[in-house]
Scaffold this motif. Structure first.
Motif, short mmCIF file in Angstrom:
data_model
loop_
_atom_site.label_atom_id
_atom_site.label_comp_id
_atom_site.label_asym_id
_atom_site.label_seq_id
_atom_site.Cartn_x
_atom_site.Cartn_y
_atom_site.Cartn_z
N ARG A 49 -3.28 6.94 -37.57
CA ARG A 49 -3.21 8.25 -38.36
C ARG A 49 -2.19 8.37 -39.65
O ARG A 49 -1.10 7.43 -39.41
CB ARG A 49 -2.70 9.20 -37.29
CG ARG A 49 -3.59 9.66 -36.19
CD ARG A 49 -2.82 10.45 -35.07
NE ARG A 49 -3.42 10.35 -33.74
CZ ARG A 49 -3.41 9.20 -33.06
NH1 ARG A 49 -2.97 8.23 -33.52
NH2 ARG A 49 -3.81 9.27 -31.64
N ARG A 90 0.46 13.52 -39.87
CA ARG A 90 -0.43 13.95 -38.68
C ARG A 90 0.36 13.38 -37.39
O ARG A 90 0.43 14.06 -36.30
CB ARG A 90 -1.76 13.40 -38.65
CG ARG A 90 -2.49 13.87 -37.47
CD ARG A 90 -4.16 13.58 -37.47
NE ARG A 90 -4.78 14.42 -38.74
CZ ARG A 90 -5.02 15.45 -38.68
NH1 ARG A 90 -4.84 16.42 -37.87
NH2 ARG A 90 -5.72 16.05 -39.84
N ALA A 91 0.70 12.24 -37.46
CA ALA A 91 1.47 11.62 -36.49
C ALA A 91 2.80 12.32 -35.85
O ALA A 91 3.19 12.78 -34.73
CB ALA A 91 1.78 10.08 -36.82
N SER A 92 3.54 12.61 -37.12
CA SER A 92 4.59 13.51 -36.77
C SER A 92 4.28 15.06 -36.09
O SER A 92 5.14 15.48 -35.36
CB SER A 92 5.38 13.79 -38.12
OG SER A 92 5.87 12.52 -38.56
N GLU A 151 1.69 15.64 -34.36
CA GLU A 151 1.43 15.60 -32.76
C GLU A 151 2.59 15.11 -31.94
O GLU A 151 2.66 15.77 -30.89
CB GLU A 151 0.50 14.33 -32.88
CG GLU A 151 -0.86 14.50 -33.44
CD GLU A 151 -1.71 13.14 -33.56
OE1 GLU A 151 -1.26 12.16 -33.31
OE2 GLU A 151 -2.70 13.33 -33.87
N GLN A 152 3.68 14.60 -32.56
CA GLN A 152 4.94 14.58 -31.75
C GLN A 152 5.48 15.63 -31.57
O GLN A 152 5.85 15.94 -30.51
CB GLN A 152 5.77 13.46 -32.46
CG GLN A 152 5.47 12.07 -32.31
CD GLN A 152 6.31 11.10 -33.14
OE1 GLN A 152 6.75 11.70 -34.00
NE2 GLN A 152 6.39 9.72 -32.75
N ARG A 181 4.20 18.59 -31.54
CA ARG A 181 3.34 19.32 -30.58
C ARG A 181 3.72 18.92 -29.02
O ARG A 181 3.77 19.75 -28.01
CB ARG A 181 1.81 19.25 -30.79
CG ARG A 181 0.93 19.97 -29.98
CD ARG A 181 1.25 21.30 -30.07
NE ARG A 181 0.48 22.26 -28.92
CZ ARG A 181 -0.54 23.24 -29.22
NH1 ARG A 181 -0.99 23.33 -30.22
NH2 ARG A 181 -1.04 23.63 -28.33
N ALA A 182 3.64 17.72 -29.01
CA ALA A 182 4.05 17.12 -27.52
C ALA A 182 5.33 17.56 -27.06
O ALA A 182 5.33 17.99 -25.95
CB ALA A 182 3.89 15.61 -27.61
N ASP A 187 4.78 21.16 -26.25
CA ASP A 187 4.01 21.29 -24.87
C ASP A 187 5.00 21.08 -23.78
O ASP A 187 4.64 21.62 -22.56
CB ASP A 187 2.86 20.40 -24.94
CG ASP A 187 1.74 20.76 -25.77
OD1 ASP A 187 1.58 22.15 -26.34
OD2 ASP A 187 0.93 20.12 -26.26
#
Length: 126
Positions: free
Chosen positions: A79, A83-85, A87-88, A90-91, A94
């Motif tokens: 990615r 996008r990778a940042s 996703e991090q 978001r993790a 969560d």
């Protein structure tokens, strides 16, 4: 093994810092790189085997693709960096106890330009 001073010392990094450095090298390269090329772009004195280990871990986590190039592998990110940042982020969200509180504290730490960009992305208040 005793340290006799002849081996160059590499400072310890915070957890995940070397992975982040490797990813930064790969994102900036714009093309797949071998472990040797990644090592050459990193802090001098870093062991080749250390770079191989980090690349293997990032591949196992699904962050890198690899392709055989001769006897080695060439690695590239799955990615793009934004996008990778995301996703991090978001993790982390969560796994937070109170999502609203986590978001509130995050927004409070933004500089004015980032806050304005976020407001723009969220759209006008209605």
């Amino acid at each position: 093994m005793a340290h006799d001073g002849s081996v160059e010392h590499v400072d310890r990094r915070a957890s995940g810092a070397l992975e982040a450095e490797v990813m930064a090298v790969l994102w900036s390269a714009g093309e797949p790189l071998t472990a040797g090329a990644v090592r050459a772009a990193l802090t001098p004195g870093l062991a080749y085997k250390t770079v191989l280990t980090v690349l293997g871990r990032l591949h196992a986590k699904g962050m890198l693709e690899r392709k055989r190039v001769g006897r080695a592998h060439a690695y590239r990110p799955r990615r793009e960096a934004p996008r990778a940042s995301a996703e991090q982020m978001r993790a982390v969200l969560d796994h937070g106890y109170d999502r609203t509180a986590v978001l509130q504290h995050f927004v409070e730490t933004l500089d004015p330009a980032d806050e304005a960009a976020l407001r723009s992305l969220l759209g006008p208040d209605e």
